[in-house]
Design an enzyme around this catalytic site. Structure first.
Site, PDB file in Angstrom:
ATOM      1  N   HIS A   1      48.771 -12.152 -47.658  1.00 34.84           N
ATOM      2  CA  HIS A   1      50.215 -12.406 -47.591  1.00 34.84           C
ATOM      3  C   HIS A   1      50.436 -13.904 -47.409  1.00 34.84           C
ATOM      4  O   HIS A   1      49.657 -14.579 -46.736  1.00 34.84           O
ATOM      5  CB  HIS A   1      50.821 -11.624 -46.414  1.00 34.84           C
ATOM      6  CG  HIS A   1      52.312 -11.592 -46.449  1.00 34.84           C
ATOM      7  ND1 HIS A   1      53.078 -12.667 -46.056  1.00 34.84           N
ATOM      8  CD2 HIS A   1      53.190 -10.632 -46.834  1.00 34.84           C
ATOM      9  CE1 HIS A   1      54.360 -12.354 -46.205  1.00 34.84           C
ATOM     10  NE2 HIS A   1      54.450 -11.123 -46.677  1.00 34.84           N
TER      11      HIS A   1
ATOM     12  N   ASN B   1      56.278  -3.674 -45.114  1.00 35.52           N
ATOM     13  CA  ASN B   1      55.521  -4.587 -44.253  1.00 35.52           C
ATOM     14  C   ASN B   1      56.390  -4.923 -43.041  1.00 35.52           C
ATOM     15  O   ASN B   1      57.365  -5.662 -43.170  1.00 35.52           O
ATOM     16  CB  ASN B   1      55.193  -5.861 -45.055  1.00 35.52           C
ATOM     17  CG  ASN B   1      54.547  -6.932 -44.193  1.00 35.52           C
ATOM     18  OD1 ASN B   1      54.096  -6.667 -43.080  1.00 35.52           O
ATOM     19  ND2 ASN B   1      54.492  -8.149 -44.721  1.00 35.52           N
TER      20      ASN B   1
ATOM     21  N   SER C   1      62.743 -10.132 -50.787  1.00 39.96           N
ATOM     22  CA  SER C   1      64.169  -9.818 -50.659  1.00 39.96           C
ATOM     23  C   SER C   1      64.595  -8.592 -51.470  1.00 39.96           C
ATOM     24  O   SER C   1      65.713  -8.544 -52.005  1.00 39.96           O
ATOM     25  CB  SER C   1      65.023 -11.042 -51.025  1.00 39.96           C
ATOM     26  OG  SER C   1      64.759 -12.102 -50.125  1.00 39.96           O
TER      27      SER C   1
ATOM     28  N   GLU D   1      52.320 -15.470 -45.566  1.00 44.15           N
ATOM     29  CA  GLU D   1      52.411 -15.892 -44.158  1.00 44.15           C
ATOM     30  C   GLU D   1      51.024 -16.076 -43.547  1.00 44.15           C
ATOM     31  O   GLU D   1      50.855 -16.837 -42.590  1.00 44.15           O
ATOM     32  CB  GLU D   1      53.253 -14.871 -43.370  1.00 44.15           C
ATOM     33  CG  GLU D   1      54.726 -14.994 -43.744  1.00 44.15           C
ATOM     34  CD  GLU D   1      55.556 -13.748 -43.534  1.00 44.15           C
ATOM     35  OE1 GLU D   1      55.102 -12.823 -42.838  1.00 44.15           O
ATOM     36  OE2 GLU D   1      56.669 -13.696 -44.092  1.00 44.15           O
TER      37      GLU D   1
ATOM     38  N   GLU E   1      54.632 -11.876 -54.875  1.00 42.34           N
ATOM     39  CA  GLU E   1      55.655 -12.223 -53.893  1.00 42.34           C
ATOM     40  C   GLU E   1      55.906 -13.732 -53.919  1.00 42.34           C
ATOM     41  O   GLU E   1      55.181 -14.494 -53.258  1.00 42.34           O
ATOM     42  CB  GLU E   1      55.197 -11.847 -52.484  1.00 42.34           C
ATOM     43  CG  GLU E   1      54.951 -10.376 -52.284  1.00 42.34           C
ATOM     44  CD  GLU E   1      55.157 -10.003 -50.822  1.00 42.34           C
ATOM     45  OE1 GLU E   1      55.996  -9.139 -50.559  1.00 42.34           O
ATOM     46  OE2 GLU E   1      54.505 -10.604 -49.951  1.00 42.34           O
TER      47      GLU E   1
ATOM     48  N   GLY F   1      62.220 -13.121 -47.418  1.00 43.85           N
ATOM     49  CA  GLY F   1      63.115 -13.257 -46.267  1.00 43.85           C
ATOM     50  C   GLY F   1      64.276 -14.215 -46.484  1.00 43.85           C
ATOM     51  O   GLY F   1      64.956 -14.593 -45.526  1.00 43.85           O
TER      52      GLY F   1
ATOM     53  N   LYS G   1      55.511  -6.603 -40.480  1.00 46.40           N
ATOM     54  CA  LYS G   1      55.125  -7.890 -39.861  1.00 46.40           C
ATOM     55  C   LYS G   1      55.008  -7.701 -38.339  1.00 46.40           C
ATOM     56  O   LYS G   1      54.596  -6.642 -37.887  1.00 46.40           O
ATOM     57  CB  LYS G   1      56.130  -8.984 -40.234  1.00 46.40           C
ATOM     58  CG  LYS G   1      56.436  -8.997 -41.728  1.00 46.40           C
ATOM     59  CD  LYS G   1      57.200 -10.199 -42.162  1.00 46.40           C
ATOM     60  CE  LYS G   1      57.587 -10.046 -43.623  1.00 46.40           C
ATOM     61  NZ  LYS G   1      58.092 -11.262 -44.207  1.00 46.40           N
TER      62      LYS G   1
HETATM   63  C1  PEP Z   1      57.291  -9.615 -47.325  1.00 47.51           C
HETATM   64  O1  PEP Z   1      57.175 -10.266 -46.309  1.00 47.51           O
HETATM   65  O2  PEP Z   1      56.288  -9.118 -47.848  1.00 47.51           O
HETATM   66  C2  PEP Z   1      58.627  -9.464 -47.901  1.00 47.51           C
HETATM   67  C3  PEP Z   1      58.705  -9.119 -49.150  1.00 47.51           C
HETATM   68  O3  PEP Z   1      59.683  -9.703 -47.072  1.00 47.51           O
HETATM   69  P1  PEP Z   1      61.255  -9.485 -47.412  1.00 47.51           P
HETATM   70  O4  PEP Z   1      61.380  -8.176 -48.148  1.00 47.51           O
HETATM   71  O5  PEP Z   1      61.922  -9.461 -46.078  1.00 47.51           O
HETATM   72  O6  PEP Z   1      61.661 -10.632 -48.269  1.00 47.51           O
END
Ligand code: PEP
Length: 243
Positions: free
Chosen positions: A91, A9, A203, A93, A158, A164, A11
């Site tokens: 997601h 992803n 992460s 976000e 998630e 992040g 973003k």
């Molecule tokens: C995400 O935004 O879906 C995600 C898993 O981000 P990160 O791997 O950077 O934690």
């Protein structure tokens, strides 16, 4: 059997100069035995799909309507037209930043399926919910409302507090959540629930991928930051293929 899936992803990161990373990932992907998906920002989807070869391309969101007066939005049909075959929905976000509810996510997923996209439906608890011991209840409640009638979906667990941040749940926490998700997918879809891939996201890095992919009912990862560069994403794909 669920497919092994590494999904990236991007973003709101990347411009046309970043297409070289997609090309590098696509070239290496043909020798790595897993399904690889990259979800770049919408303006890059058409060019990315032209380079992708064995790498599938996805969008990061779509509208729940087929078309109409929705300034700034993108329909599932338009994503397909540009070469996408997947779409990330729900997601955190978007749930947090745009107030997307479970029912809206389900409506988007229905429209994605009608248009020929496979939805990647994201679920996850906040830090406060985890601390309060509510993680399982929250995520299973999200699952029961966010999914469409058809089992042609991918689920991504998630935890919001892991995205992040460099924080990752313990192996026991991921195991408990993925086992519960598998059981609920069986309850919703019957035998087809066994074939739905359940991804872990939050992460994931080359350094922790092997340990995460060894967990039962973890069928891959949704990766944010570490999907932006081939040098990070390819080792994650390799760990998945070897798991
Ligand atoms: C995400 O935004 O879906 C995600 C898993 O981000 P990160 O791997 O950077 O934690």
């Amino acid at each position: 059997m669920p497919q092994k899936i590494a999904a990236g992803n991007w973003k709101m990161n990347g411009t046309r100069s970043s297409l070289s990373e997609i090309q590098a990932i696509a070239e290496a992907a043909q020798d790595i035995d897993c399904t690889a998906i990259l979800c770049p920002p919408a303006p890059l989807i058409h060019s990315a799909a032209g380079l992708a070869g064995p790498l599938a391309i996805g969008g990061q969101n779509c509208h729940h309507a087929k078309s109409g007066a929705f300034t700034g939005d993108i329909s599932a049909e338009q994503l397909v037209d540009c070469g996408a075959s997947y779409v990330i929905l729900g997601h955190s976000e978007r749930r947090e930043g745009y107030g997307e509810s479970d029912t809206l996510v389900r409506d988007k997923a229905q429209e994605a399926l009608r248009s020929g996209l496979t939805p990647i439906i994201c679920l996850g608890e906040s830090r406060d919910q985890r601390t309060a011991g509510q993680a399982l209840d929250i995520v299973l409640a999200q699952l029961s409302v966010s999914v469409p009638d058809d089992a042609q979906i991918i689920i991504a667990y998630e935890p919001v507090w892991a995205i992040g941040t460099g924080l990752v749940p313990s192996v026991a926490e991921i195991t408990e959540m993925h086992d519960a998700l598998r059981a609920q997918l069986h309850a919703i879809y019957g035998a087809s629930g066994q074939d739905i891939s359940i991804l872990y996201g939050g992460s994931v890095k080359p350094s922790n991928a092997q340990e995460i992919f060894a967990i039962p009912n973890v069928n891959g990862a949704l990766v944010g930051g570490a999907s932006l560069k081939a040098e990070d994403f390819l080792p994650i794909m390799r760990s998945l293929a070897e798991s």
